[in-house]
Design a protein around this motif. Sequence first.
Motif, PDB file in Angstrom:
ATOM      1  N   TYR A  81      33.405 -58.813  47.820  1.00 56.74           N
ATOM      2  CA  TYR A  81      34.622 -58.179  47.314  1.00 56.74           C
ATOM      3  C   TYR A  81      34.377 -56.684  47.253  1.00 56.74           C
ATOM      4  CZ  TYR A  81      38.391 -56.728  44.218  1.00 56.74           C
ATOM      5  OH  TYR A  81      39.478 -56.094  43.681  1.00 56.74           O
ATOM      6  N   ARG A 130      35.658 -53.359  45.634  1.00 55.37           N
ATOM      7  CA  ARG A 130      36.558 -52.898  44.585  1.00 55.37           C
ATOM      8  C   ARG A 130      37.382 -51.702  45.014  1.00 55.37           C
ATOM      9  NH1 ARG A 130      33.506 -53.797  40.136  1.00 55.37           N
ATOM     10  NH2 ARG A 130      32.594 -51.737  40.181  1.00 55.37           N
ATOM     11  N   HIS A 175      40.026 -53.283  47.071  1.00 61.34           N
ATOM     12  CA  HIS A 175      40.517 -54.535  46.480  1.00 61.34           C
ATOM     13  C   HIS A 175      40.587 -55.642  47.518  1.00 61.34           C
ATOM     14  CE1 HIS A 175      41.707 -51.408  43.792  1.00 61.34           C
ATOM     15  NE2 HIS A 175      42.656 -51.009  44.597  1.00 61.34           N
ATOM     16  N   ASP A 226      30.143 -55.509  38.906  1.00 67.96           N
ATOM     17  CA  ASP A 226      29.692 -55.503  40.303  1.00 67.96           C
ATOM     18  C   ASP A 226      29.315 -56.921  40.720  1.00 67.96           C
ATOM     19  OD1 ASP A 226      30.113 -52.847  40.633  1.00 67.96           O
ATOM     20  OD2 ASP A 226      28.008 -52.235  40.363  1.00 67.96           O
ATOM     21  N   PRO A 260      33.282 -59.386  39.905  1.00 66.80           N
ATOM     22  CA  PRO A 260      34.382 -58.418  39.895  1.00 66.80           C
ATOM     23  C   PRO A 260      35.590 -58.908  39.108  1.00 66.80           C
ATOM     24  CG  PRO A 260      33.635 -58.858  42.141  1.00 66.80           C
ATOM     25  CD  PRO A 260      32.934 -59.826  41.250  1.00 66.80           C
ATOM     26  N   TYR A 261      35.683 -60.229  38.914  1.00 71.30           N
ATOM     27  CA  TYR A 261      36.852 -60.799  38.248  1.00 71.30           C
ATOM     28  C   TYR A 261      36.580 -61.104  36.781  1.00 71.30           C
ATOM     29  CZ  TYR A 261      33.950 -64.337  40.436  1.00 71.30           C
ATOM     30  OH  TYR A 261      32.864 -65.039  40.890  1.00 71.30           O
ATOM     31  N   LEU A 267      36.272 -55.827  32.432  1.00 68.65           N
ATOM     32  CA  LEU A 267      37.093 -54.748  32.991  1.00 68.65           C
ATOM     33  C   LEU A 267      37.897 -54.069  31.880  1.00 68.65           C
ATOM     34  CD1 LEU A 267      38.377 -56.591  36.212  1.00 68.65           C
ATOM     35  CD2 LEU A 267      36.820 -54.639  36.172  1.00 68.65           C
ATOM     36  N   TRP A 291      40.639 -49.257  35.664  1.00 66.54           N
ATOM     37  CA  TRP A 291      40.028 -50.537  35.248  1.00 66.54           C
ATOM     38  C   TRP A 291      41.108 -51.545  34.864  1.00 66.54           C
ATOM     39  CZ3 TRP A 291      35.436 -51.083  36.892  1.00 66.54           C
ATOM     40  CH2 TRP A 291      34.450 -50.093  36.776  1.00 66.54           C
ATOM     41  N   GLU A 298      42.771 -52.968  37.807  1.00 70.61           N
ATOM     42  CA  GLU A 298      41.893 -53.956  38.432  1.00 70.61           C
ATOM     43  C   GLU A 298      41.960 -55.289  37.667  1.00 70.61           C
ATOM     44  OE1 GLU A 298      40.658 -53.685  41.215  1.00 70.61           O
ATOM     45  OE2 GLU A 298      38.879 -54.955  41.396  1.00 70.61           O
TER      46      GLU A 298
END
Length: 666
Positions: free
Chosen positions: A194, A196, A199, A584, A587-588, A593, A612, A615
């Motif tokens: 992924y 970031r 995206h 990192d 990411p989800y 976040l 953030w 995201e």
Amino acid sequence: MFAIVLAVAGCRERTARPAPRRASATSKRGEDEFLPSRDAYAGSEVCADCHQKNHDRWAHSWHARALAKATPNDVVGNFGGAHFHGESSEAWMRKRGDAYVMRTRDRAGKQGDFDVSYVIGAKRMQDDVTVFPDGRWQVLPVYYHVTGHGAWVDYNEKKQGQIGPDHPFFWTNFRRTANKECLECHTTGLDLRYDRATHAWRTSFVDAGVACEACHGPGARHAETKAKEDILHPGHVAKDVQLSLCARCHGPREPIFPLLDAHDQFRPGDRYGDKFQPLVVTDSTDRSGEYFADGRPSSSSFEYQALLQSRCYLAGGATCLSCHTAPHEDHERDDLKPGDVCLSCHKNLAPDHGHHAKATCVDCHMPPTLSGVLDKFADHAIDIPNPLNTVRHGVPNACNVCHADKSPQSMQAAIEKWWPSAPARQRRRLQLADAIDEKGASMSLAALTAVVRDASEAPSLRGAAAQLLGQRFPTQTPSVVIPLLHERDALLRTRLLESLGYANARANAEDVAAFLDDPSVEVRQAAALVLASFGDARATPALQKLANDPATRGLVRPHIALGIAAARRGDFDAATRELTVAVDEVPYAIDALVLLADLDARRGNLASARNWLEEALRFNPSHRGALERMRMINGKDVGTGFSRSRDGLKPVPTLTGTRARTHLPQ
Ligand code: HEC
Ligand code: HEC
Ligand code: HEC
Ligand code: HEC
Ligand code: HEC
Ligand code: HEC
Ligand code: HEC
Ligand code: HEC
């Protein structure tokens, strides 16, 4: 030798051939240097060069069809203008040239045409997958039910009730993103990335579906050496290794290392417990809807969790391969070994044991009582029929599957007449149901204690009982749990430690700290997180050790816990550093976040905070905390909003319930 391999193997097109190659035939350096790494995959086409028969047979198996491109060969659904209308979704299926298309509504309620790129399965049902421009593979809202007279079905509505676009399981949302949610078990050699900044997801794999190397391990080196040592033969390995290699897909679990950490992913040959924690009974706090009140899985695809509870496994060491065989060997339906799989171990049963002319062993001991939406599946917990649990706890039993017109009471009476020793064997499940059923929670102390202490009980069930004990009876927990902490099973040790966390047993911090050097990674991690939840000074160095040790650096929870601790101390730079490592890796991890946004907002960096939050909202567009903060930033209401945001740090630290899936996804 190499030239020959090349000549034989080179006639086919293939996806991934290992990069490292023999530089020069005369080189004096060690042979090893020129062979593909033991982690390199070859792809099933390469195996076919030398194992043609196995390949051809496998290609016709359901494992091979676990994922396939949407071609006429593999699509089974009716795309000739079919229409589905449910409460949560509506869909129209048709063909456009060679393409299969589903028309349905997106999050905004707008109708669109979505090309079906891949299909999953075909035995009982088939899911359709569309690929979005950012690389997300989304599972379309309705699937085709092959064994259900060809009906189209909205799986989520069946499982969750009516759902709208804000529901995590709405088809465009992250819980329906196949890259993360499905492909690990439906492909071979998955490599998921992924980015970031853009995206975007990047997804590659060696084979669609469950192919040779999913069961035999990466085989590029073997494909060159042809050596036995370079490939795994599932029939020639230790039983726990054998069981692990099927278990890894045949039951839901929490990966210990994040999915995007390619280096630490499971490989055939690994032991299950080093990479996964099976989900058993509780989904952090409540009984999961996928379990009956007596601790048995109630859904399909939990064969591993079920088998672990059976006496055939506990006393007989049965693995999947005691009854099933490879998809390329001779077999009956369901990949079962030919012959009577039960009698191979149970030779001495009385000839009239079943008291029925027609009922089989499976009818009474593996009845079709598990639900897979519309189908019924066999119960792999292999237990004694138990109508009393139907009466007391609403759990289905084998006898009433056929004798649907009779009462469970009359079935129990018939059992006691024909099988006088049955009540002694039934007692186990009666006790488990008394312990687990939330309806009798306030009266479950004695039963829970008995299950936790029962050395002959399945460790996974003892562990689940310990968690319930910690939640329901915090004051009584330490006296039950502390004497057992040195149990051999690592999963059980983990759950016992977690139960002290649930019970907030700060007085027992010393006992917990004794496990900071446990040989098992999951136990070390649980000990550190429980100490952190106690606010114990030993937690931070222990978490730092986990976060820095190369063998455990890939674990995400220590980084999150360290980030939270640093934020509490007011060390925002350190907090940001740790949480950035966490996102990192995962990411989800939405709560991380949001915490990063809080940290930036508190330092006045609203632009970064907004990034953030955006995201976080990409992964869950209806995340309350993120939406609230976004409104504050947009309304410049930051002063009051973020000054209260000390509380914003609270939702995450439920780290004792380390498996709270919504908080800490892996
Ligand atoms: C170049 C030919 C060749 C290729 C390509 C090849 N194999 Fe083999 N394989 C062999 C030979 C020869 C043996 C028998 C080795 C022996 O008995 O010493 C073997 C044995 C095996 C065994 C049994 C090992 C054992 O312990 O008995 C398995 C499993 C296996 N191969 C799987 C695979 C898989 C999976 C692939 C693809 C990744 C593959 N093979 C590719 C030649 C090949
Ligand atoms: C990489 C994941 C993965 C591994 C490893 C795996 N399976 Fe499966 N298995 C699946 C999936 C996915 C399906 C459903 C495939 C479909 O229907 O398209 C499946 C289907 C099955 C079925 C039903 C097949 C049929 O013919 O009806 C059996 C039985 C089975 N697996 C047993 C095993 C056994 C035994 C092992 C270990 C030797 C194993 N599986 C290893 C993922 C896996
Ligand atoms: C779902 C798991 C699974 C998949 C997929 C699978 N195998 Fe196997 N394979 C097994 C198991 C289990 C055995 C051991 C069977 C036994 O001991 O009875 C085995 C045995 C073998 C053997 C040694 C025995 C023999 O039949 O010669 C070879 C070679 C082999 N597999 C090759 C392959 C190849 C090539 C593929 C892909 C085309 C493949 N396998 C796919 C599970 C699998
Ligand atoms: C933990 C591994 C795992 C994950 C993750 C997983 N599956 Fe599966 N899936 C399986 C196994 C194993 C089976 C075989 C059925 C069984 O065990 O009863 C299966 C079966 C299926 C089937 C039925 C296939 C058939 O031929 O009838 C479909 C459809 C399916 N999965 C779709 C999905 C989708 C969509 C996702 C993601 C949202 C997903 N699966 C995630 C392991 C997994
Ligand atoms: C004691 C024997 C036995 C063991 C051990 C066993 N199974 Fe089974 N399994 C069966 C039988 C029998 C059936 C078919 C039941 C029926 O008649 O529907 C079956 C069916 C299945 C199915 C097909 C589901 C469906 O209806 O489509 C899957 C998948 C499966 N088993 C996977 C596994 C896995 C994975 C393991 C190891 C964790 C395992 N089994 C261990 C006996 C066993
Ligand atoms: C690998 C060997 C093995 C296989 C295969 C096996 N079992 Fe067992 N099973 C055992 C052992 C050992 C026990 C424990 C002996 C006992 O409790 O009397 C056991 C116990 C049981 C029990 C008693 C359960 C309880 O809770 O008291 C039942 C019922 C049973 N098996 C049914 C089956 C059926 C049905 C099959 C085939 C689908 C089967 N077994 C296949 C080894 C096996
Ligand atoms: C009509 C239902 C029925 C059928 C059919 C049936 N059983 Fe049982 N079985 C029971 C009941 C009830 C008990 C508990 C009675 C007891 O413990 O003596 C039991 C107990 C057992 C036990 C544990 C007690 C023991 O005697 O070892 C095993 C093992 C077992 N069954 C295996 C099998 C096998 C293998 C088959 C197929 C050959 C089979 N059963 C067929 C109902 C059935
Ligand atoms: C696979 C379906 C099936 C299962 C499972 C089954 N039975 Fe039966 N049962 C039958 C059938 C069919 C008969 C009719 C005669 C026969 O086949 O023996 C029967 C007959 C009986 C009878 C004789 C009286 C009557 O109603 O005709 C009793 C009592 C009985 N079963 C009790 C049980 C009990 C107790 C269990 C669970 C331990 C059980 N059965 C499980 C199918 C089943």
